[in-house]
Design an enzyme around this catalytic site. Structure first.
Site, short mmCIF file in Angstrom:
data_model
loop_
_atom_site.label_atom_id
_atom_site.label_comp_id
_atom_site.label_asym_id
_atom_site.label_seq_id
_atom_site.Cartn_x
_atom_site.Cartn_y
_atom_site.Cartn_z
N SER A 1 5.29 0.28 -1.58
CA SER A 1 6.11 -0.04 -0.41
C SER A 1 6.17 -1.55 -0.26
O SER A 1 5.24 -2.26 -0.67
CB SER A 1 5.51 0.58 0.85
OG SER A 1 6.08 0.03 2.02
N TYR B 1 -1.76 1.21 6.25
CA TYR B 1 -0.80 1.71 5.26
C TYR B 1 -0.40 0.60 4.30
O TYR B 1 -0.35 0.81 3.08
CB TYR B 1 0.42 2.27 5.98
CG TYR B 1 1.52 2.74 5.06
CD1 TYR B 1 1.43 3.98 4.42
CD2 TYR B 1 2.66 1.97 4.85
CE1 TYR B 1 2.45 4.41 3.57
CE2 TYR B 1 3.68 2.41 4.01
CZ TYR B 1 3.57 3.63 3.38
OH TYR B 1 4.58 4.06 2.54
N LYS C 1 -0.90 0.25 0.17
CA LYS C 1 0.22 0.07 -0.75
C LYS C 1 0.05 -1.19 -1.60
O LYS C 1 0.52 -1.24 -2.74
CB LYS C 1 1.53 0.04 0.03
CG LYS C 1 1.89 1.39 0.62
CD LYS C 1 1.97 2.46 -0.47
CE LYS C 1 2.34 3.82 0.03
NZ LYS C 1 2.48 4.81 -1.06
#
Length: 256
Positions: free
Chosen positions: A148, A161, A165
């Site tokens: 991401s 998160y 990533k």
């Protein structure tokens, strides 16, 4: 160069969103693909949907193998069952991920942090190691991890998160270095804001969506299909000299 006839592919998190788009387009390109997520009925439904949509004479086919990426035993079952149904595994796409928390990193509960790191990093580490031995023996294989743009920039509400990533990008680099001599290519795709259920909290809010798209040169949200083409390139003959890289596909958001 983008033909995937004869390629057998495992794709996690492929019952919806980006994973589903990759599975659909790889099957159209001739690959045999697994549809895998936790819900068996949904996997079967998507596999049927893909198979019913393939043109006559297409070599591609979709299979259904449910899997919980948080369980090492479940991941091993996915690989073992894929061997039974498809044969050798030529391509692995690690797409499944989770993010149970939206907010400041100061407020994230420890269990949510641990879930993110386990699902988004450790499961990929496990699954890659399960398919690497046969790829090394065959002297050929491609691994793709869906990362991401959160991994290349800070984020005030997606901190854990984003950390996970960024770690996926490093996992790609490490695996590429370790296994390149055996002709195994390992790459990542870092999507920007894509219109999926997973990212609903970001695009359903008009203020957040407007802020994100106004900065991007293309000034719009992306679609799952717009990630699938890059995955096919990485998995096919078109990508045989590409390894250890992260391809950002974000409508230009990170360069503006």
């Amino acid at each position: 160069m983008f033909d995937m006839t004869g390629k057998n592919v495992i794709i996690t998190g492929s019952s919806k969103g980006i994973g589903k788009a990759i599975a659909h387009r790889m099957a159209e390109a001739g690959a045999q693909v697994t549809i895998s997520s936790r819900k068996e009925d949904l996997c079967q439904q998507v596999a049927k949907e893909i198979n019913d949509s393939l043109p006559q004479g297409c070599a591609g086919k979709a299979f259904s193998i449910p899997c919980n990426i948080n369980s090492k035993e479940s991941l091993q079952h996915l690989v073992d069952e894929a061997h039974k149904q498809l044969g050798d595994i030529h391509v692995l796409v690690c797409n499944a991920a989770l993010n149970p928390f939206f907010g400041s990193s100061m407020d994230i509960p420890d269990d949510a942090f641990d879930k993110i790191m386990s699902a988004n990093i450790k499961s990929n580490h496990w699954l890659c190691n399960m398919v690497l031995p046969e790829m090394k023996a065959r002297k050929d294989g491609a691994i793709i991890i869906i990362s991401s743009i959160g991994g290349v920039r800070g984020n005030p509400v997606l901190g854990a998160y984003s950390i996970s990533k960024a770690a996926d990008m490093q996992l790609v680099r490490n695996l590429a270095v370790e296994h390149g001599a055996d002709n195994i290519r390992v790459n990542a795709i870092a999507p920007g804001l894509i219109q999926t259920n997973f990212a609903r909290a970001l695009w359903e809010d008009e203020e957040i969506l407007g802020r994100a798209t106004s900065r991007a040169p293309l000034k719009r949200i992306g679609q799952p299909d717009e990630i699938a083409g890059a995955a096919i390139m990485m998995a096919s003959k078109a990508g045989t000299f590409l390894t250890g890289q992260t391809l950002v596909i974000d409508g230009g958001q990170t360069i503006a």
